[in-house]
Design a protein around this motif. Structure first.
Motif, PDB file in Angstrom:
ATOM      1  N   CYS A  94       0.864  -1.176   0.000  1.00  0.00           N
ATOM      2  CA  CYS A  94       0.000   0.000   0.000  1.00  0.00           C
ATOM      3  C   CYS A  94       0.901   1.227   0.000  1.00  0.00           C
ATOM      4  O   CYS A  94       2.068   1.137  -0.357  1.00  0.00           O
ATOM      5  CB  CYS A  94      -0.964  -0.036   1.183  1.00  0.00           C
ATOM      6  N   CYS A  95       0.386   2.366   0.470  1.00  0.00           N
ATOM      7  CA  CYS A  95       1.107   3.637   0.356  1.00  0.00           C
ATOM      8  C   CYS A  95       2.520   3.596   0.942  1.00  0.00           C
ATOM      9  O   CYS A  95       3.433   4.187   0.390  1.00  0.00           O
ATOM     10  CB  CYS A  95       0.289   4.715   1.037  1.00  0.00           C
ATOM     11  N   CYS A 144      -6.382   0.301   4.756  1.00  0.00           N
ATOM     12  CA  CYS A 144      -5.041   0.724   5.177  1.00  0.00           C
ATOM     13  C   CYS A 144      -5.159   1.761   6.286  1.00  0.00           C
ATOM     14  O   CYS A 144      -5.916   2.726   6.172  1.00  0.00           O
ATOM     15  CB  CYS A 144      -4.276   1.297   3.994  1.00  0.00           C
ATOM     16  N   CYS A 182      -3.351   5.373   4.832  1.00  0.00           N
ATOM     17  CA  CYS A 182      -3.987   6.231   3.811  1.00  0.00           C
ATOM     18  C   CYS A 182      -5.492   6.017   3.710  1.00  0.00           C
ATOM     19  O   CYS A 182      -6.169   6.750   2.988  1.00  0.00           O
ATOM     20  CB  CYS A 182      -3.330   5.993   2.451  1.00  0.00           C
TER      21      CYS A 182
END
Ligand SMILES: [Zn+2]
Length: 310
Positions: free
Chosen positions: A35-36, A52, A55
């Motif tokens: 993810c981010c 998540c 984010c």
């Protein structure tokens, strides 16, 4: 070393780097996803309902995961939906459609992309449907349309509201016009639901596009959406090339679509059960905490009005 040998060596080096990248299957079987902030343990993501923490991205989930979150684990019953014959057109492109189906079934442990379940939310019996994006991009063929229609029939037979969590790219073109006919059939089925005065609530999930948006998914009495999900008919680039205008960065996101009136409410995955059941209790005029609060408010308001009138 001449330039040709150098170029070949460089090519070999690139090949080695590319080979080191994990295959799709390896990623699916790994304990990690990304993810981010880079790699994230699937287990951690699961504990947070596949959202998540950093984010807020709502990761895609399967139908069973969706029902686990919406109804609670082991608190629902999966209904067996009709199974039309596979691959009516004997479709073959780079792979045969039969092979694609075989792979998708093995990967998702589902017969088709749609699953229908029944259960209760805050004491209200509901029929719910969801689409799994992992099953050939959540596309809708004859089996998927049959499942959606079967869900409607169940809702009518048991007089329950119908909740649907659509996702997917549209109609499954390996089935050509048969898949397209599903748009009309599901639309007509939803009309039957409405004739029976049963609430139909849609919650868009990422991504809802193409024929899915152009049929049953856009016909909800109330439209919820998960934050940031894509809701579209045609793709952004196609529209941009047609209207010859720059489109905003958030074009076709749930937030953009809400601003333009096609989504009523954006809700975090953890709140969907509560928010949908509140709406249902209002629509079905069930006694709920909220209803009794409203009744008190109304009676308080009526009293001074009555005094003024007298
Ligand atoms: Zn993230």
């Amino acid at each position: 070393m001449n330039w040709l040998t150098k170029a070949i060596n460089f090519g070999e080096k690139i090949k080695k780097v590319l080979k080191k990248r994990a295959s799709r299957e390896e990623i699916d079987n790994s304990d990690w996803t990304s993810c981010c902030k880079g790699p994230i343990l699937k287990k951690d993501l699961e504990e947070n309902l596949w959202v998540c923490n950093s984010c807020g991205k709502h990761h895609r989930i399967s139908c069973r995961q969706r029902f686990d979150i919406f109804f609670g684990k082991n608190s629902y019953e999966i209904l067996e939906t009709p199974q039309p014959s596979d691959d009516p057109l004997n479709w073959v492109d780079t792979k045969s459609y039969k092979d694609r189906l075989k792979i998708a079934r093995k990967k998702t442990n589902q017969n088709c992309a749609v699953m229908i379940a029944k259960g209760r939310v805050n004491g209200i019996e509901v029929t719910a449907g969801a689409i799994n994006f992992e099953f050939i991009g959540g596309s809708c063929g004859a089996a998927e349309s049959e499942a959606i229609i079967y869900g409607v029939q169940q809702a009518i037979d048991n007089q329950t509201p119908y909740i649907f969590f659509p996702c997917g790219g549209g109609q499954r073109m390996f089935e050509s016009a048969i898949a397209l006919a599903g748009m009309t059939r599901t639309t007509l089925a939803i009309n039957e639901l409405k004739k029976n005065n049963l609430p139909y609530i849609v919650c868009f999930t990422d991504p809802t596009a193409g024929g899915i948006t152009a049929s049953f998914a856009m016909l909800g009495d109330i439209h919820f959406a998960e934050p940031g999900c894509l809701i579209a008919f045609a793709g952004k680039r196609v529209i941009q090339a047609t209207v010859k205008e720059d489109l905003s960065a958030d074009f076709q996101t749930a937030e953009f679509v809400e601003k333009h009136g096609f989504v009523d409410r954006i809700a975090h995955r953890k709140d969907l059960r509560k928010e949908i059941s509140t709406i249902l209790s209002i629509l079905l005029k069930k006694n709920s905490e909220l209803n009794s609060e409203n009744l008190n408010e109304t009676s308080n308001n009526i009293e001074p009005l009555a005094k003024t009138a007298s």
